[in-house]
Write a protein that holds these residues in place. Structure first.
Motif, PDB file in Angstrom:
ATOM      1  N   THR A 196      29.299  41.587  32.967  1.00 19.10           N
ATOM      2  CA  THR A 196      28.160  42.334  33.497  1.00 19.10           C
ATOM      3  C   THR A 196      28.581  43.558  34.306  1.00 19.10           C
ATOM      4  O   THR A 196      27.781  44.461  34.507  1.00 19.10           O
ATOM      5  CB  THR A 196      27.295  41.425  34.386  1.00 19.10           C
ATOM      6  N   LEU A 197      29.833  43.570  34.774  1.00 22.83           N
ATOM      7  CA  LEU A 197      30.308  44.697  35.583  1.00 22.83           C
ATOM      8  C   LEU A 197      31.182  45.609  34.732  1.00 22.83           C
ATOM      9  O   LEU A 197      32.210  45.175  34.192  1.00 22.83           O
ATOM     10  CB  LEU A 197      31.100  44.190  36.795  1.00 22.83           C
ATOM     11  N   LYS A 198      30.794  46.866  34.635  1.00 28.13           N
ATOM     12  CA  LYS A 198      31.519  47.840  33.831  1.00 28.13           C
ATOM     13  C   LYS A 198      32.582  48.513  34.683  1.00 28.13           C
ATOM     14  O   LYS A 198      32.273  49.282  35.585  1.00 28.13           O
ATOM     15  CB  LYS A 198      30.552  48.882  33.266  1.00 28.13           C
ATOM     16  N   LEU A 199      33.857  48.219  34.380  1.00 28.81           N
ATOM     17  CA  LEU A 199      34.977  48.809  35.115  1.00 28.81           C
ATOM     18  C   LEU A 199      35.581  49.962  34.324  1.00 28.81           C
ATOM     19  O   LEU A 199      35.594  49.959  33.098  1.00 28.81           O
ATOM     20  CB  LEU A 199      36.057  47.761  35.374  1.00 28.81           C
ATOM     21  N   ILE A 200      36.109  50.947  35.055  1.00 29.54           N
ATOM     22  CA  ILE A 200      36.765  52.085  34.419  1.00 29.54           C
ATOM     23  C   ILE A 200      38.164  51.693  33.959  1.00 29.54           C
ATOM     24  O   ILE A 200      38.633  52.118  32.911  1.00 29.54           O
ATOM     25  CB  ILE A 200      36.831  53.283  35.394  1.00 29.54           C
ATOM     26  N   ASN A 201      38.842  50.862  34.757  1.00 29.11           N
ATOM     27  CA  ASN A 201      40.231  50.491  34.486  1.00 29.11           C
ATOM     28  C   ASN A 201      40.428  48.983  34.598  1.00 29.11           C
ATOM     29  O   ASN A 201      41.133  48.494  35.479  1.00 29.11           O
ATOM     30  CB  ASN A 201      41.165  51.215  35.453  1.00 29.11           C
ATOM     31  N   PRO A 202      39.803  48.211  33.709  1.00 25.54           N
ATOM     32  CA  PRO A 202      39.827  46.753  33.828  1.00 25.54           C
ATOM     33  C   PRO A 202      41.199  46.116  33.695  1.00 25.54           C
ATOM     34  O   PRO A 202      41.397  44.970  34.105  1.00 25.54           O
ATOM     35  CB  PRO A 202      38.902  46.296  32.694  1.00 25.54           C
ATOM     36  N   HIS A 203      42.174  46.858  33.151  1.00 24.37           N
ATOM     37  CA  HIS A 203      43.496  46.279  32.932  1.00 24.37           C
ATOM     38  C   HIS A 203      44.427  46.475  34.135  1.00 24.37           C
ATOM     39  O   HIS A 203      45.539  45.945  34.157  1.00 24.37           O
ATOM     40  CB  HIS A 203      44.131  46.871  31.671  1.00 24.37           C
ATOM     41  N   ASN A 204      43.987  47.222  35.117  1.00 22.17           N
ATOM     42  CA  ASN A 204      44.776  47.380  36.342  1.00 22.17           C
ATOM     43  C   ASN A 204      44.612  46.152  37.228  1.00 22.17           C
ATOM     44  O   ASN A 204      43.736  45.326  37.015  1.00 22.17           O
ATOM     45  CB  ASN A 204      44.331  48.623  37.113  1.00 22.17           C
ATOM     46  N   PRO A 230      43.373  44.034  40.369  1.00 18.61           N
ATOM     47  CA  PRO A 230      42.047  44.098  40.979  1.00 18.61           C
ATOM     48  C   PRO A 230      41.920  45.083  42.134  1.00 18.61           C
ATOM     49  O   PRO A 230      40.873  45.711  42.298  1.00 18.61           O
ATOM     50  CB  PRO A 230      41.816  42.657  41.451  1.00 18.61           C
ATOM     51  N   ALA A 231      42.977  45.235  42.948  1.00 16.92           N
ATOM     52  CA  ALA A 231      42.901  46.155  44.082  1.00 16.92           C
ATOM     53  C   ALA A 231      42.666  47.590  43.639  1.00 16.92           C
ATOM     54  O   ALA A 231      42.216  48.418  44.433  1.00 16.92           O
ATOM     55  CB  ALA A 231      44.181  46.074  44.915  1.00 16.92           C
ATOM     56  N   LEU A 232      42.946  47.890  42.357  1.00 14.51           N
ATOM     57  CA  LEU A 232      42.800  49.253  41.849  1.00 14.51           C
ATOM     58  C   LEU A 232      41.577  49.429  40.952  1.00 14.51           C
ATOM     59  O   LEU A 232      41.345  50.529  40.445  1.00 14.51           O
ATOM     60  CB  LEU A 232      44.063  49.659  41.062  1.00 14.51           C
ATOM     61  N   TRP A 233      40.822  48.379  40.762  1.00 13.23           N
ATOM     62  CA  TRP A 233      39.630  48.497  39.905  1.00 13.23           C
ATOM     63  C   TRP A 233      38.696  49.574  40.434  1.00 13.23           C
ATOM     64  O   TRP A 233      38.405  49.640  41.621  1.00 13.23           O
ATOM     65  CB  TRP A 233      38.870  47.186  39.877  1.00 13.23           C
ATOM     66  N   ARG A 234      38.202  50.399  39.514  1.00 11.18           N
ATOM     67  CA  ARG A 234      37.275  51.470  39.877  1.00 11.18           C
ATOM     68  C   ARG A 234      35.996  51.364  39.051  1.00 11.18           C
ATOM     69  O   ARG A 234      36.015  50.916  37.904  1.00 11.18           O
ATOM     70  CB  ARG A 234      37.904  52.852  39.661  1.00 11.18           C
ATOM     71  N   VAL A 235      34.905  51.807  39.663  1.00 10.57           N
ATOM     72  CA  VAL A 235      33.602  51.820  38.995  1.00 10.57           C
ATOM     73  C   VAL A 235      32.890  53.128  39.310  1.00 10.57           C
ATOM     74  O   VAL A 235      33.202  53.802  40.294  1.00 10.57           O
ATOM     75  CB  VAL A 235      32.706  50.654  39.475  1.00 10.57           C
ATOM     76  N   LYS A 236      31.926  53.463  38.474  1.00 12.36           N
ATOM     77  CA  LYS A 236      31.051  54.588  38.777  1.00 12.36           C
ATOM     78  C   LYS A 236      29.911  54.069  39.647  1.00 12.36           C
ATOM     79  O   LYS A 236      29.393  52.973  39.396  1.00 12.36           O
ATOM     80  CB  LYS A 236      30.496  55.200  37.494  1.00 12.36           C
ATOM     81  N   PRO A 237      29.505  54.830  40.662  1.00  9.91           N
ATOM     82  CA  PRO A 237      28.377  54.395  41.502  1.00  9.91           C
ATOM     83  C   PRO A 237      27.141  54.041  40.684  1.00  9.91           C
ATOM     84  O   PRO A 237      26.448  53.059  40.975  1.00  9.91           O
ATOM     85  CB  PRO A 237      28.126  55.609  42.404  1.00  9.91           C
ATOM     86  N   ALA A 238      26.865  54.819  39.633  1.00  6.06           N
ATOM     87  CA  ALA A 238      25.674  54.588  38.814  1.00  6.06           C
ATOM     88  C   ALA A 238      25.770  53.302  38.001  1.00  6.06           C
ATOM     89  O   ALA A 238      24.764  52.813  37.489  1.00  6.06           O
ATOM     90  CB  ALA A 238      25.443  55.768  37.875  1.00  6.06           C
TER      91      ALA A 238
END
Length: 234
Positions: A113-121, A123-131
């Motif tokens: 349900t959560l769309k990550l930009i870099n899911p393979h990094n 967890p401390a480096l996971w990034r998401v778009k605010p939208a």
């Protein structure tokens, strides 16, 4: 605008966000006012100001909705809880129940349900778009800032299709989200989809809750058109 590629990578977990808290998190575990930890007290006061003061909350949200991406655990979740990322170490977020609930859900929602930009990094480096993150918080029934919901909706609005005052838009979108969050069962049609007509009817019947003059700011046709452009996505 920040660029994740140029930001310092986090190879450690200095705030202990990925370890379980030493004690069961609850409001009772939050630090009380004392002179021994002025930084923590100041951080708590800043969070309280964001949560309780509408003007402060708007400024806070404006500061972070300008960013292209957020780090999930050290930025996105604290921001949605009204905590400035620079205050996370002082405020002791690992002992805040809402943080731990969001953290646990984010860990298990990767790729679902959560769309990550870099899911393979890591967890401390996971990034998401605010939208992407704000609606995820809403869908998970997590207590994110109400004004932040307004900003998300405003980001989604197509200004070329609507010629409506931004203040009116924020009021209408804010009311719609409050209805969807607090009375979701009343907003769903027989097919399980969000009914814009139902949202409009609830908003009209309780106009005095959200609008100063106790009346909707636009006629029904314009209201339905504005709500349809965004609300049906949820």
């Amino acid at each position: 605008m920040s660029d994740p590629k140029n930001q310092t990578k986090l190879y450690a977990d200095p705030m202990g966000m990925f370890a379980e808290p030493a004690q069961k998190p609850s409001a009772e575990n939050l630090p009380s006012n004392n002179s021994d930890n002025l930084a923590q007290q100041a951080a708590l006061e800043r969070q309280a100001a964001v949560i309780n003061d509408t003007t402060t909350q708007k400024k806070f949200c404006q500061e972070f909705t300008r960013l292209e991406t957020w780090l999930v655990f050290s930025e996105a979740i604290p921001i949605c809880l009204g905590i400035h990322p620079r205050d996370t170490a002082d405020i002791g977020i690992v002992n805040i129940t809402a943080f731990n609930e969001a953290k646990a859900l984010a860990k298990t929602s990767n790729g679902k349900t959560l769309k990550l930009i870099n899911p393979h990094n890591q967890p401390a480096l996971w990034r998401v778009k605010p939208a992407d993150f704000v609606p995820w918080m809403i869908q998970q029934k997590l207590n994110s800032l109400q004004v932040l919901k307004y900003f998300y909706l405003k980001l989604e609005q197509d200004d070329n299709k609507q010629n409506i005052d931004s203040v009116q838009s924020a009021q209408i979108f804010g009311a719609a989200f409050a209805i969807l969050v607090n009375a979701p069962s009343q907003c769903i049609d027989m097919n399980g989809n969000v009914s814009v007509e139902a949202v409009y009817n609830i908003m009209k019947s309780k106009a005095n809750t959200w609008f100063k003059d106790d009346n909707l700011p636009l006629d029904k046709q314009k209201m339905i058109k504005l709500l349809t452009s965004t609300v049906v996505k949820f």
